[in-house]
Design an enzyme around this catalytic site. Structure first.
Site, mmCIF file in Angstrom:
data_model
loop_
_atom_site.group_PDB
_atom_site.id
_atom_site.type_symbol
_atom_site.label_atom_id
_atom_site.label_comp_id
_atom_site.label_asym_id
_atom_site.label_seq_id
_atom_site.Cartn_x
_atom_site.Cartn_y
_atom_site.Cartn_z
ATOM 1 N N ARG A 121 1.051 1.961 1.161
ATOM 2 C CA ARG A 121 -0.107 2.670 1.725
ATOM 3 C C ARG A 121 -1.204 1.698 2.156
ATOM 4 O O ARG A 121 -1.981 2.002 3.062
ATOM 5 C CB ARG A 121 -0.621 3.691 0.710
ATOM 6 C CG ARG A 121 -1.197 3.114 -0.556
ATOM 7 C CD ARG A 121 -1.180 4.098 -1.708
ATOM 8 N NE ARG A 121 0.174 4.374 -2.169
ATOM 9 C CZ ARG A 121 0.465 5.229 -3.156
ATOM 10 N NH1 ARG A 121 -0.507 5.870 -3.790
ATOM 11 N NH2 ARG A 121 1.713 5.420 -3.510
ATOM 12 N N LYS B 186 8.517 -3.795 -10.994
ATOM 13 C CA LYS B 186 9.443 -2.684 -11.165
ATOM 14 C C LYS B 186 10.458 -3.013 -12.257
ATOM 15 O O LYS B 186 10.661 -4.175 -12.611
ATOM 16 C CB LYS B 186 10.199 -2.407 -9.862
ATOM 17 C CG LYS B 186 9.362 -1.889 -8.720
ATOM 18 C CD LYS B 186 10.237 -1.718 -7.481
ATOM 19 C CE LYS B 186 9.444 -1.203 -6.299
ATOM 20 N NZ LYS B 186 9.031 0.196 -6.475
#
Length: 487
Positions: free
Chosen positions: A337, A263
């Protein structure tokens, strides 16, 4: 844990109103006769209450908002708050009043002259708003002073206040977990904290990496393989009723660097909140246990840390899920996920639940779609989805239903595996939900809650000061009361 605002019920007494030395709260409206307490205060202050409610400033107030008078005459109080309250208030009006009270609470005690007003929602909102996370400060602020709620029926009010405090403690726990730094709250320390909840009557089980490897949870384990913190799966069981359970599954990424798909540095410090779904699940389970809910609910939280390392998974890797699907890793920052995929499958195959609800700070895309006021609701079952939406509206937590459709599956179709873990920017929150739906068995009612926008906010949220909100504890508890209690 952050101390919840102490609150008690006291019998109605005009003498106590006169002699109270902290804040005094009364209620009034322009078009209604003054309640007994407000009328008494008006007499003491030589008409100050009536003058205040006749002012332009008061008429512009929304229900639940207040005007403040300092050092009112002929009273011992340091301040008098006059809250605008219709004669037949709605739940939203009562919550707004509680927020006004909690927002301005200080070290002094507050006397709320509720008379015959319902107290549970108002007191709960005050407790929720009067929250401050001081655990990491060398010179923490003093605790808030207590609330004394003056009512006609103290026995009924005490029951209501006990329930309000139970829910507020659960939300505070959730907020504390989300606010905690990643060097303080690790996969190991979180699991240890969960193990301590056996004292509430919860059955706790912690699976380690070897046990998960044996079960085939390679999707979850791949996320944490670059971290020094061992991945864990915590199972919290509340058996307040018989029959098939409701399963609540929470994403618990203790810190998310994005892994190899790193990130940007700006704002990365907020990735301590990426275990928000796990925090809500744990807070909810505490609430169910404390209030002895007549329901069978199992909470499952996958605890991992997503770090870049020589052992970390790479874009282009293919890993096998517990279900057996081969997942092509397109972006290691689409990690939540993968954790949920294995925990969802495990929850269904082991516990055969009547329904499954997962919570996750899953996508930045849901923030683009809905901002910071509403969580995204994805579901394969209209009845369950509507139940979640109704429960959220009932407690004042924002939620909005989002679409699921097979047409989005083409975006996550893999060339070399069965499915990609990311479909890119278009419909990002929807493709994430479509990915999760692959791990839901046919005919199992399921709701996915993407709480990325509501778990941690930079401004005040519905019940909370800026920071961790605890969104979801109240809504899911309301859902369970309405649809999953007593079998």
């Amino acid at each position: 844990m952050t101390r919840c605002l102490p609150t008690d019920a006291q019998p109605f007494s005009l003498e106590k109103i006169t002699a109270h030395e902290g804040r005094v709260i009364v209620f009034a409206d322009m078009d209604s006769p003054l309640p007994q307490a407000a009328n008494h205060v008006d007499t003491l202050t030589q008409g100050a209450v009536k003058r205040a409610i006749a002012s332009a400033a008061f008429t512009k107030l929304k229900p639940g908002a207040a005007v403040q008078l300092g050092w009112p005459s002929n009273m011992a109080a340091e301040s008098l708050h006059i809250i605008r309250m219709p004669s037949n208030p709605s739940s939203a009006d009562l919550r707004a009043a509680g927020i006004s009270i909690g927002k301005t609470q200080g070290e002094s005690a507050t006397l709320i002259c509720a008379d015959t007003l319902p107290v549970e929602q108002m007191a709960q909102a005050a407790m929720l708003r009067a929250y401050q996370y001081e655990a990491q400060k060398s010179d923490p602020k003093p605790d808030y002073g207590p609330l004394h709620v003056m009512v006609e029926d103290t026995e009924q009010a005490e029951d209501a206040l006990r329930l309000a405090a139970c829910m507020a403690r659960a939300v505070h726990l959730t907020r504390d977990l989300v606010n905690a730094p990643a060097n303080i709250l690790t996969t190991t320390s979180f699991a240890q904290q969960i193990e301590g909840m056996t004292s509430l009557g919860l059955k706790i089980e912690i699976l380690d990496e070897a046990q998960m490897e044996k079960l085939g949870m390679r999707a979850l384990l791949a996320v944490g393989q670059g971290s020094e913190s061992p991945s864990k799966l915590a199972i919290l069981r509340w058996e307040g009723a018989s029959g098939a359970p409701l399963a609540i599954v929470g994403k618990g990424v203790m810190f998310d660097t994005g892994g190899v798909s790193l990130k940007q540095a700006g704002g990365m410090e907020e990735m301590t909140m990426d275990m928000g779904g796990a925090a809500v699940t744990v807070g909810l389970m505490q609430a169910l246990a404390e209030r002895k809910a007549p329901a069978h609910v199992i909470g499952l939280v996958g605890l991992v840390e997503n770090m870049p390392d020589g052992r970390a998974q790479r874009p282009g890797d293919v890993v096998r899920s517990m279900k057996g699907d081969m997942i092509e890793v397109i972006n290691t920052d689409a990690e939540g996920r993968m954790v949920l995929a294995d925990v969802l499958w495990y929850a269904q195959t082991r516990f055969n639940p009547r329904a499954v609800i997962d919570l996750a700070t899953l996508t930045g895309a849901i923030i683009i779609a809905l901002g910071h006021d509403k969580a995204g609701v994805f579901s394969n079952n209209d009845e369950l989805a509507n139940g979640v939406l109704q429960a959220a509206a009932e407690v004042g937590e924002g939620a909005w239903r989002m679409p699921l459709d097979p047409c989005y599956d083409t975006l996550i179709k893999s060339r070399i595996g069965d499915v990609k873990n990311s479909g890119g920017r278009p419909a990002g929150s929807i493709t994430a939900a479509q990915f999760l739906q692959r791990f839901i068995q046919p005919d199992t009612p399921w709701v996915h809650l993407d709480i990325a926008g509501v778990a941690l906010t930079k401004t005040d949220s519905a019940h909370a000061p800026k920071g961790a909100s605890g969104w979801g504890v109240l809504a899911l508890d309301a859902l369970i009361r309405a649809r999953f209690e007593n079998g």
